[in-house]
Design a protein around this motif. Structure first.
Motif, PDB file in Angstrom:
ATOM      1  N   GLU A 248     -63.126 -60.254 111.398  1.00  0.00           N
ATOM      2  CA  GLU A 248     -62.342 -59.284 112.162  1.00  0.00           C
ATOM      3  C   GLU A 248     -63.186 -58.549 113.204  1.00  0.00           C
ATOM      4  O   GLU A 248     -62.658 -58.094 114.224  1.00  0.00           O
ATOM      5  CB  GLU A 248     -61.692 -58.282 111.211  1.00  0.00           C
ATOM      6  CG  GLU A 248     -60.671 -58.900 110.277  1.00  0.00           C
ATOM      7  CD  GLU A 248     -59.952 -57.860 109.447  1.00  0.00           C
ATOM      8  OE1 GLU A 248     -59.047 -57.195 109.995  1.00  0.00           O
ATOM      9  OE2 GLU A 248     -60.296 -57.706 108.259  1.00  0.00           O
ATOM     10  N   ARG A 249     -64.484 -58.435 112.963  1.00  0.00           N
ATOM     11  CA  ARG A 249     -65.334 -57.702 113.898  1.00  0.00           C
ATOM     12  C   ARG A 249     -65.530 -58.464 115.197  1.00  0.00           C
ATOM     13  O   ARG A 249     -65.647 -57.857 116.273  1.00  0.00           O
ATOM     14  CB  ARG A 249     -66.690 -57.418 113.253  1.00  0.00           C
ATOM     15  CG  ARG A 249     -66.608 -56.474 112.065  1.00  0.00           C
ATOM     16  CD  ARG A 249     -67.978 -56.147 111.515  1.00  0.00           C
ATOM     17  NE  ARG A 249     -68.691 -57.349 111.078  1.00  0.00           N
ATOM     18  CZ  ARG A 249     -69.944 -57.366 110.639  1.00  0.00           C
ATOM     19  NH1 ARG A 249     -70.631 -56.241 110.607  1.00  0.00           N
ATOM     20  NH2 ARG A 249     -70.510 -58.483 110.238  1.00  0.00           N
ATOM     21  N   THR A 250     -65.577 -59.786 115.132  1.00  0.00           N
ATOM     22  CA  THR A 250     -65.827 -60.588 116.329  1.00  0.00           C
ATOM     23  C   THR A 250     -64.593 -61.363 116.789  1.00  0.00           C
ATOM     24  O   THR A 250     -64.617 -61.963 117.868  1.00  0.00           O
ATOM     25  CB  THR A 250     -66.956 -61.600 116.063  1.00  0.00           C
ATOM     26  OG1 THR A 250     -66.531 -62.539 115.056  1.00  0.00           O
ATOM     27  CG2 THR A 250     -68.224 -60.891 115.615  1.00  0.00           C
ATOM     28  N   GLY A 251     -63.533 -61.352 115.988  1.00  0.00           N
ATOM     29  CA  GLY A 251     -62.347 -62.118 116.342  1.00  0.00           C
ATOM     30  C   GLY A 251     -62.572 -63.608 116.321  1.00  0.00           C
ATOM     31  O   GLY A 251     -61.960 -64.353 117.094  1.00  0.00           O
ATOM     32  N   THR A 252     -63.452 -64.072 115.421  1.00  0.00           N
ATOM     33  CA  THR A 252     -63.761 -65.495 115.316  1.00  0.00           C
ATOM     34  C   THR A 252     -63.060 -66.098 114.109  1.00  0.00           C
ATOM     35  O   THR A 252     -63.169 -65.573 112.995  1.00  0.00           O
ATOM     36  CB  THR A 252     -65.270 -65.742 115.200  1.00  0.00           C
ATOM     37  OG1 THR A 252     -65.947 -65.085 116.274  1.00  0.00           O
ATOM     38  CG2 THR A 252     -65.584 -67.232 115.242  1.00  0.00           C
ATOM     39  N   LEU A 253     -62.342 -67.183 114.349  1.00  0.00           N
ATOM     40  CA  LEU A 253     -61.641 -67.915 113.297  1.00  0.00           C
ATOM     41  C   LEU A 253     -62.494 -69.100 112.891  1.00  0.00           C
ATOM     42  O   LEU A 253     -63.019 -69.822 113.753  1.00  0.00           O
ATOM     43  CB  LEU A 253     -60.296 -68.406 113.834  1.00  0.00           C
ATOM     44  CG  LEU A 253     -59.312 -68.989 112.829  1.00  0.00           C
ATOM     45  CD1 LEU A 253     -58.609 -67.868 112.065  1.00  0.00           C
ATOM     46  CD2 LEU A 253     -58.279 -69.861 113.559  1.00  0.00           C
ATOM     47  N   TYR A 254     -62.649 -69.321 111.570  1.00  0.00           N
ATOM     48  CA  TYR A 254     -63.434 -70.441 111.055  1.00  0.00           C
ATOM     49  C   TYR A 254     -62.538 -71.335 110.208  1.00  0.00           C
ATOM     50  O   TYR A 254     -61.775 -70.852 109.360  1.00  0.00           O
ATOM     51  CB  TYR A 254     -64.599 -69.941 110.202  1.00  0.00           C
ATOM     52  CG  TYR A 254     -65.546 -69.018 110.931  1.00  0.00           C
ATOM     53  CD1 TYR A 254     -66.567 -69.516 111.732  1.00  0.00           C
ATOM     54  CD2 TYR A 254     -65.404 -67.633 110.832  1.00  0.00           C
ATOM     55  CE1 TYR A 254     -67.431 -68.665 112.402  1.00  0.00           C
ATOM     56  CE2 TYR A 254     -66.257 -66.771 111.503  1.00  0.00           C
ATOM     57  CZ  TYR A 254     -67.269 -67.292 112.284  1.00  0.00           C
ATOM     58  OH  TYR A 254     -68.129 -66.446 112.946  1.00  0.00           O
ATOM     59  N   VAL A 255     -62.655 -72.652 110.428  1.00  0.00           N
ATOM     60  CA  VAL A 255     -61.826 -73.591 109.679  1.00  0.00           C
ATOM     61  C   VAL A 255     -62.545 -74.933 109.590  1.00  0.00           C
ATOM     62  O   VAL A 255     -63.271 -75.328 110.509  1.00  0.00           O
ATOM     63  CB  VAL A 255     -60.439 -73.741 110.335  1.00  0.00           C
ATOM     64  CG1 VAL A 255     -60.545 -74.431 111.689  1.00  0.00           C
ATOM     65  CG2 VAL A 255     -59.466 -74.463 109.421  1.00  0.00           C
ATOM     66  N   GLY A 256     -62.339 -75.642 108.468  1.00  0.00           N
ATOM     67  CA  GLY A 256     -62.952 -76.947 108.261  1.00  0.00           C
ATOM     68  C   GLY A 256     -61.985 -78.082 108.525  1.00  0.00           C
ATOM     69  O   GLY A 256     -60.760 -77.906 108.498  1.00  0.00           O
ATOM     70  N   THR A 257     -62.531 -79.283 108.790  1.00  0.00           N
ATOM     71  CA  THR A 257     -61.711 -80.451 109.088  1.00  0.00           C
ATOM     72  C   THR A 257     -62.075 -81.631 108.192  1.00  0.00           C
ATOM     73  O   THR A 257     -63.148 -81.664 107.584  1.00  0.00           O
ATOM     74  CB  THR A 257     -61.859 -80.884 110.558  1.00  0.00           C
ATOM     75  OG1 THR A 257     -63.176 -81.415 110.759  1.00  0.00           O
ATOM     76  CG2 THR A 257     -61.633 -79.711 111.501  1.00  0.00           C
ATOM     77  N   GLY A 258     -61.193 -82.625 108.158  1.00  0.00           N
ATOM     78  CA  GLY A 258     -61.376 -83.806 107.331  1.00  0.00           C
ATOM     79  C   GLY A 258     -61.915 -84.997 108.102  1.00  0.00           C
ATOM     80  O   GLY A 258     -62.310 -84.899 109.269  1.00  0.00           O
ATOM     81  N   GLN A 259     -61.890 -86.165 107.442  1.00  0.00           N
ATOM     82  CA  GLN A 259     -62.463 -87.376 108.016  1.00  0.00           C
ATOM     83  C   GLN A 259     -61.511 -88.033 109.011  1.00  0.00           C
ATOM     84  O   GLN A 259     -60.317 -87.756 109.030  1.00  0.00           O
ATOM     85  CB  GLN A 259     -62.815 -88.375 106.896  1.00  0.00           C
ATOM     86  CG  GLN A 259     -61.704 -89.323 106.470  1.00  0.00           C
ATOM     87  CD  GLN A 259     -60.636 -88.673 105.605  1.00  0.00           C
ATOM     88  OE1 GLN A 259     -60.753 -87.515 105.203  1.00  0.00           O
ATOM     89  NE2 GLN A 259     -59.585 -89.423 105.303  1.00  0.00           N
ATOM     90  N   ASN A 260     -62.066 -88.923 109.858  1.00  0.00           N
ATOM     91  CA  ASN A 260     -61.220 -89.779 110.680  1.00  0.00           C
ATOM     92  C   ASN A 260     -60.458 -90.763 109.794  1.00  0.00           C
ATOM     93  O   ASN A 260     -60.962 -91.209 108.762  1.00  0.00           O
ATOM     94  CB  ASN A 260     -62.058 -90.586 111.667  1.00  0.00           C
ATOM     95  CG  ASN A 260     -62.522 -89.791 112.871  1.00  0.00           C
ATOM     96  OD1 ASN A 260     -63.669 -89.899 113.271  1.00  0.00           O
ATOM     97  ND2 ASN A 260     -61.650 -89.004 113.474  1.00  0.00           N
ATOM     98  N   TYR A 261     -59.240 -91.119 110.215  1.00  0.00           N
ATOM     99  CA  TYR A 261     -58.510 -92.219 109.581  1.00  0.00           C
ATOM    100  C   TYR A 261     -58.901 -93.541 110.234  1.00  0.00           C
ATOM    101  O   TYR A 261     -59.052 -94.562 109.557  1.00  0.00           O
ATOM    102  CB  TYR A 261     -57.001 -92.033 109.737  1.00  0.00           C
ATOM    103  CG  TYR A 261     -56.427 -90.833 109.027  1.00  0.00           C
ATOM    104  CD1 TYR A 261     -57.162 -90.094 108.097  1.00  0.00           C
ATOM    105  CD2 TYR A 261     -55.123 -90.435 109.283  1.00  0.00           C
ATOM    106  CE1 TYR A 261     -56.622 -88.999 107.459  1.00  0.00           C
ATOM    107  CE2 TYR A 261     -54.559 -89.338 108.642  1.00  0.00           C
ATOM    108  CZ  TYR A 261     -55.312 -88.623 107.739  1.00  0.00           C
ATOM    109  OH  TYR A 261     -54.759 -87.537 107.113  1.00  0.00           O
TER     110      TYR A 261
END
Length: 521
Positions: A248-261
């Motif tokens: 919330e202090r920097t307004g940065t969203l973090y998210v992970g992703t999966g493998q290529n199909y």
């Protein structure tokens, strides 16, 4: 994510019913648990839980069970608990609001009232500003009135026919943030694979309109055919299976992703740091050099259908876990577990690697040895559980360095007692759920059907309960427990523990699965 284990069965759907009363909602009040992550930083820790302690946790007992009709669909929707109400989706196409203390139904919402196709809730809801937000197995997002269950808005956010929401929504500053994943990689040899590409969306919380969308891979293009004659498309995949967090202090969203199909391109197996207002990439860390996997890699005669088979890059090493934001000596870190069994810690501002720790031992068959859904941070330690890792193990880790402070393997006798003892061919010592913590305690469930509370100090098991048995539900149905459900974990709120029991491996029963609620004697 290879071990999705979501093959949707036919559903029996029920209609909208009772309206109940709930006080006005705030994003996080007292001992409430309003979102999958527990809070916006992804701690999965409830610091306000003072009723259940290491001294009295052994006195926990079942207070009520809520049973589902048997549908063949896993019980995946981790509850949100706010203002005395538990909110969750069932494997029957119904969304429920129950009295958190008694299990009495306050209201229900039928997903078929929006779209008559067979849809279920696979994610955990978020409760904020008087609304309940959640997604479904067909890519719809919903906002319901928290008090009555009346539909505020519903939006089909997924352009691909196999797209779905396993990512749970996060509310922040008038926006909903949620990822999109897909079961397209489960297609057979005649399926034209693959055209889905993962994405993370920012939606207006009041209207459901998409404000911005970040795709994880370029648009797939036709590049030839498979041996069956089916068309081949590349690149594809990199679904967002897990839930985002925000600094919330920097307004940065973090998210992970999966493998290529298919193919090898885009932000697969990556931790993304995005500007929460615009979706612009601030930094990204790709933690696997190549990872292209589809379900046919595990089927007989995969030659020609399994990308990466010849060079060993058919790994399925998703980041399927939700990140944790934590402070180390005045610096902010963001960490995340991977299905390879590695926990990665990065500088939250720059993305520089601070440390990595191999916890699970990598096994074949789709990366199922690693860290599946999420870890917990209590301000002192990180608590990280591994899935199939011979055996699955719960770790306490030092946030500064990744040093393992203690580790407790899934108890060796977990398959020798309780309901699992009758099905040793099915039972495995593995931890599918995300870890949860409260002051002095860590909560983790197992494929052996046991829910356990561990000492946060030394990892000793302080309480365990076998769920592989029949339960009489407060809703009049009989239910049966199974493995403690992955894609979520324990919710501990206001002196109560809530868990879903009904995940792979499925212990045989003629009944559907259950949501269980525990409290002190």
């Amino acid at each position: 994510m290879g071990n999705t284990l979501i093959r949707l069965a036919a559903l029996t759907l029920t209609g909208v019913t009772l309206a109940g009363t709930v006080a006005s909602a705030h994003s996080h009040r007292g001992g409430d648990w309003p979102t999958w992550q527990g809070d916006k930083a992804g701690s999965r820790h409830n610091p306000a839980e003072f009723r259940i302690t290491p001294a009295n946790v052994g006195k926990l007992e079942l207070k009520w069970a809520f049973a589902y009709p048997k549908t063949g669909v896993v019980a995946k929707s981790q509850p949100a608990v706010v203002d005395g109400t538990a909110f969750f989706g069932g494997p029957d196409g119904t969304f429920y609001a129950l009295d958190a203390k008694s299990g009495k139904t306050k209201w229900t919402f039928d997903l078929a009232s929006v779209d008559p196709s067979q849809r279920v809730v696979l994610d955990g809801p978020a409760v904020a500003r008087g609304k309940v937000y959640f997604g479904d197995s067909g890519g719809y997002m919903y906002a319901l009135d928290q008090r009555t269950g009346k539909l505020v808005w519903a939006k089909d956010t997924e352009p691909h026919p196999t797209g779905m929401h396993t990512s749970s929504p996060l509310y922040h500053d008038g926006r909903i943030y949620v990822g999109a994943s897909s079961a397209e990689n489960l297609g057979d040899k005649n399926y034209p694979c693959c055209t889905f590409r993962g994405h993370i969306d920012s939606l207006d919380a009041d209207t459901g309109e998409v404000v911005w969308r970040h795709y994880t891979v370029p648009e797939p293009k036709e590049v030839g055919t498979y041996p069956s004659g089916a068309k081949k498309f590349e690149p594809s995949g990199a679904g967002v299976w897990s839930s985002p967090v925000i600094d919330e202090r920097t307004g940065t969203l973090y998210v992970g992703t999966g493998q290529n199909y298919t193919g090898s391109a885009g932000d697969f197996d990556s931790l993304l740091a995005l500007d929460a207002r615009s979706g612009a990439v601030r930094w990204k860390q790709q933690v696997t050099k190549a990872d292209t996997w589809r379900d046919l890699c595990n089927q007989p005669d995969p030659e020609g259908y399994c990308p990466g088979l010849k060079d060993g890059t058919n790994l399925d090493y998703d980041i399927g876990a939700t990140p944790n934001i934590f402070r180390v000596k005045g610096r902010t870190y963001v960490g995340v577990g991977q299905k390879s069994g590695v926990y990665h810690a990065f500088d939250a501002t720059t993305g520089d690697v601070k440390w990595r720790r191999q916890l699970g031992v990598p096994l074949p068959s789709g990366g199922i040895s690693g860290i599946q859904w999420g870890s917990s941070y209590d301000g002192d330690k990180l608590y990280i559980a591994t899935y199939f890792a011979e055996p699955g193990t719960l770790f306490a880790v030092k946030p500064e360095t990744g040093q393992v402070l203690w580790k407790t393997p899934n108890p060796a006798n977990g398959c020798d007692w309780g309901g699992a003892a009758q099905h040793k061919d099915i039972c495995t010592p593995a931890h599918g759920p995300a870890a949860t913590s409260t002051p002095g305690l860590v909560w983790e469930g197992s494929n052996d059907g046991k829910m356990r509370a561990y000492s946060a100090r030394d990892g000793k098991v302080l309480w365990e309960y076998d769920t592989v048995r029949d339960f009489q539900g407060v809703n009049g149905l009989t239910g049966h427990g199974s493995a403690i459900s992955g894609s979520g974990g324990a919710v501990v709120s206001n002196g109560m523990l809530y868990i879903q029991s009904g995940y792979y491996p499925f212990y045989p029963s003629e009944h559907g699965n259950v949501l269980l609620a525990f409290g002190l004697k």
